[in-house]
Design an enzyme around this catalytic site. Structure first.
Site, PDB file in Angstrom:
ATOM      1  CB  CYS A  51      93.291  49.271 -13.165  1.00  0.00           C
ATOM      2  SG  CYS A  51      94.883  48.804 -12.461  1.00  0.00           S
ATOM      3  CB  THR A  52      89.204  48.466 -16.545  1.00  0.00           C
ATOM      4  OG1 THR A  52      90.309  48.983 -17.302  1.00  0.00           O
ATOM      5  CG2 THR A  52      87.898  48.836 -17.223  1.00  0.00           C
TER       6      THR A  52
END
Length: 223
Positions: A51-52
């Site tokens: 997600c980062t």
């Protein structure tokens, strides 16, 4: 017994409105979209590795989406405070400022309503875990594209941008064209099968007929 929330989002449906907290404060979905398009995309949680990388990549493309009158809106299951700390971490890791809000969906109501879930994945409390869903929603609040990626697979941001270009090209030319495989702006497009031969000659005088059902044309009149 609580009635389970059923997904309400399909291609061609009107995206449901919602009000929620976000990294930028209270947010009304329809008010946020306004007269723009919107890419609404989900994440299973803050401070997660894939997600980062995704949030950083969308932040890098913020201006490209803005040029196409498309706002970005993320969703994750944590609080506003956690979102803010995560956004700072994303900037340190990727070098890009996250200018768009990230919706707080701790109770999973929004992701369940939108169908951003995989029924095989639940958290420790038995709540569904959001997958990597992405929705392109037009300025009429209509859902125009649905992508669903499993938790193990990061999105292709260039493909989502390409799809936005395709949909906006389709609208711009009043549904008279389609885009073929791997199309990017500048490539030939397909003349809609619904357009008669006579109309095709008038509207797209430079088109070529590969087969009766496959007609290709440049959109640049000088080509």
């Amino acid at each position: 017994m609580t009635t389970p929330i059923r997904p309400q989002v399909y291609l061609g449906s009107r995206a449901p409105n919602f009000t929620a907290d976000s990294s930028q404060g209270q947010l009304d979905f329809y008010d946020y979209i306004g007269d723009s398009w919107c890419l609404f995309f989900s994440h299973p949680g803050d401070f997660t590795p894939v997600c980062t990388t995704e949030i950083g990549a969308f932040a890098a493309l913020h201006e490209e989406f803005k040029l196409r009158n498309c706002k970005l809106l993320g969703l994750s299951t944590n609080s506003r405070e956690t979102h803010i700390r995560w956004i700072k971490d994303i900037h340190q890791i990727t070098g890009f400022n996250v200018q768009f809000p990230i919706v707080c969906d701790d109770d999973r109501k929004i992701c369940t309503t939108f169908g951003m879930i995989d029924l095989r994945n639940f958290d420790a409390q038995g709540r569904p875990q959001p997958i990597r869903s992405a929705y392109l929603i037009d300025n009429r609040k209509e859902v125009r594209l649905v992508h669903a990626y499993p938790l193990s697979t990061g999105r292709n941001t260039a493909e989502i941008l390409r799809c936005l270009d395709s949909l906006q090209c389709f609208d711009k030319h009043d549904k008279k064209i389609l885009t073929p495989v791997n199309w990017v702006p500048g490539d030939d497009v397909v003349v809609s099968p619904d357009l008669s031969p006579a109309s095709a000659r008038t509207v797209f005088p430079h088109h070529r007929c590969v087969r009766s059902y496959l007609r290709l044309t440049p959109l640049d009149p000088d080509i």
